[in-house]
Design an enzyme around this catalytic site. Structure first.
Site, PDB file in Angstrom:
ATOM      1  N   LYS A 285       8.789  84.858   9.263  1.00  0.00           N
ATOM      2  CA  LYS A 285       8.633  85.935   8.718  1.00  0.00           C
ATOM      3  C   LYS A 285       9.173  87.042   9.417  1.00  0.00           C
ATOM      4  O   LYS A 285       8.574  86.597  11.190  1.00  0.00           O
ATOM      5  CB  LYS A 285       7.883  85.966   6.811  1.00  0.00           C
ATOM      6  CG  LYS A 285       8.055  87.225   6.775  1.00  0.00           C
ATOM      7  CD  LYS A 285       6.974  87.821   4.968  1.00  0.00           C
ATOM      8  CE  LYS A 285       6.943  89.048   5.229  1.00  0.00           C
ATOM      9  NZ  LYS A 285       5.383  89.191   3.990  1.00  0.00           N
TER      10      LYS A 285
ATOM     11  N   SER B 127       6.458  90.955  -0.227  1.00  0.00           N
ATOM     12  CA  SER B 127       7.232  91.593   0.791  1.00  0.00           C
ATOM     13  C   SER B 127       8.190  90.721   1.427  1.00  0.00           C
ATOM     14  O   SER B 127       9.034  90.637   2.319  1.00  0.00           O
ATOM     15  CB  SER B 127       6.313  92.475   1.947  1.00  0.00           C
ATOM     16  OG  SER B 127       5.762  91.159   2.374  1.00  0.00           O
TER      17      SER B 127
ATOM     18  N   SER C 113       2.895  89.086  -2.145  1.00  0.00           N
ATOM     19  CA  SER C 113       3.652  89.056  -1.181  1.00  0.00           C
ATOM     20  C   SER C 113       4.647  87.532  -0.931  1.00  0.00           C
ATOM     21  O   SER C 113       5.793  87.718  -0.515  1.00  0.00           O
ATOM     22  CB  SER C 113       3.756  89.253   0.694  1.00  0.00           C
ATOM     23  OG  SER C 113       3.590  91.044  -0.042  1.00  0.00           O
TER      24      SER C 113
END
Length: 457
Positions: free
Chosen positions: A99, A168, A192
């Site tokens: 990420k 996210s 998330s």
């Protein structure tokens, strides 16, 4: 990268995408892939080529940075290692997506914001460093919402490209769901990890707060931010967890016979009416199926203070995000989205007494919630308010993930609850803080007994 012609929407029960480069390499689990590469049945170069072929033109828009040359060079270097060296690398040849709020020395790290476009960190985040040292192939950087807040990216959901993949950690969830990689890192401040994992039909693991290193991860809310993982099997989660937190007490084997039926609870939460009817039915069906498979299943009510914990998490997130992103807001407000700029301004305007009250609420009500969770091997609750919403702007409501994040408890999203339209309903298994091994074992039992996973909803 350009986008390919639009593809027919894949079925939720479709097998993970595989590469035309050699065998269907990326259909393997990370553990099986590692074992085959260690044994010399496959090369790391073949694995790297399969990853690049699976990503292709990145039609899902899951990736923000890919370096084919660097990936292949890393694979060549790994292939040169001898047998004894390979045996000492627990993730030898396993591709992992990172990420883009994790610092990386060989990829730019922008944290989902134009403020940091082209930023090149001087060192890897702690989690990335441990994965590299274990022999992993860092496949590239995946997209995330701006500074890991809640506003959407343009990433598409592999199960239905008209629907959000969540946020996210949108790119990480989509990349694992599409079979581009078997593992990806994520982070959770509210929901998330668990929500995008649920929306994309993969397993998402948010460990006990502080289990995995977060140095070199851009902070949003320091009391909440937790590094976690996406995978398609619990065995793969354990493999990566052993690298990220070697010897962590939270990951020690639970004191119960292997494969023993777990003691479960179904906790609908006070917000059950906010879950879509089809999703409610799907979650209840999983609880019923678990009971028929031999689990003890008890329906429980949340303890007093549950609503206060939800509110406290929200306040803590907003105030701490405003504090942590104050330099960016001051230096380049025009480069922040209007939504994030407003959220940060609102967080900064919250009275400090409200923040102090929120911290007290967690200290007061958290132990009671943890005590309820500790009575069971796993507690089933929604991880989302229903199926992934249509459209890309709204990443879904993190309401159902706030409490376990507030108290730092482990949670595992399991792709077991599906609506009649074969869309993921959103289900997670929660455990008491520091009971990660027990929670993972419970999730694995459910997936094994109920035929779970994105390929078999």
């Amino acid at each position: 990268m350009g986008l390919p012609a639009r593809r027919r929407r894949p079925r939720p029960d479709a097998a993970p995408l595989t590469s035309a480069a050699g065998p269907a390499l990326l259909g393997h689990s990370a553990v099986a892939l590692r074992d085959r590469v260690r044994a010399g049945e496959l090369t790391c170069v073949a694995v790297a080529e399969a990853v690049l072929a699976a990503i292709g033109e990145d039609g899902l828009r899951a990736w923000v940075a890919i370096d084919p040359g660097g990936l292949l060079a890393r694979a060549v270097a790994l292939d040169r290692l001898g047998g004894s060296e390979r045996a000492g690398l627990p993730m030898f040849g396993v591709p992992v997506a990172i990420k883009d709020n994790f610092d990386t020395v060989d990829y730019p790290t922008a944290y989902g914001s134009p403020v940091y476009a082209g930023h090149r960190p001087k060192s890897d985040a702690g989690a990335v460093s441990r994965l590299r040292q274990a022999g992993a192939l860092i496949a590239g950087k995946t997209k995330l919402s701006e500074f890991a807040w809640m506003f959407a990216t343009d990433t598409l959901n592999p199960l239905d490209r008209e629907r959000t993949p969540g946020g996210s950690s949108s790119g990480s969830a989509a990349a694992v769901a599409a079979g581009m990689v078997p593992l990806a890192t994520g982070s959770q401040t509210a929901g998330s990890i668990n929500r995008p994992a649920s929306y994309c039909g993969v397993i998402g693991y948010k460990p006990t707060f502080g289990t995995f290193p977060r140095d070199g991860v851009k902070l949003l809310a320091h009391s909440l931010d937790t590094v976690g993982l996406f995978a398609r099997s619990v065995a793969d989660l354990r493999l990566a967890a052993g690298v990220l937190a070697p010897g962590a007490p939270a990951l020690e084997a639970p004191p119960r016979p292997e494969h023993a039926a777990p003691r479960l609870a179904l906790m609908r939460t006070p917000h059950w009416t906010r879950v879509e009817p089809a999703a409610r039915a799907a979650i209840e069906a999983v609880a019923g199926a678990a009971a028929r498979a031999g689990a003890q299943v008890e329906e429980i009510e949340p303890p007093a203070g549950f609503a206060e914990l939800v509110a406290a998490q929200t306040t803590i997130q907003w105030v701490e995000a405003a504090e942590n992103l104050a330099p960016e807001l001051a230096a380049a407000p025009e480069r922040l989205s209007d939504e994030l700029r407003t959220a940060l301004e609102d967080g900064a305007a919250m009275p400090r007494e409200r923040y102090a009250d929120a911290k007290r609420a967690v200290a007061e009500h958290g132990p009671a919630m943890a005590a309820v969770l500790a009575r069971f091997d796993g507690v089933l609750t929604p991880s989302a308010s229903g199926v992934p919403p249509v459209g890309l702007y709204f990443t879904g409501d993190p309401l159902f993930c706030r409490v376990e994040t507030a108290i730092g408890a482990p949670s595992v999203s399991v792709p077991l609850a599906w609506t009649p339209e074969r869309l993921p309903a959103g289900l997670q298994v929660i455990g008491a803080p520091s009971s990660d091994a027990r929670t993972l074992a419970c999730a694995e039992w459910l997936l094994d007994r109920l035929g779970g996973g994105p390929s078999q909803p």
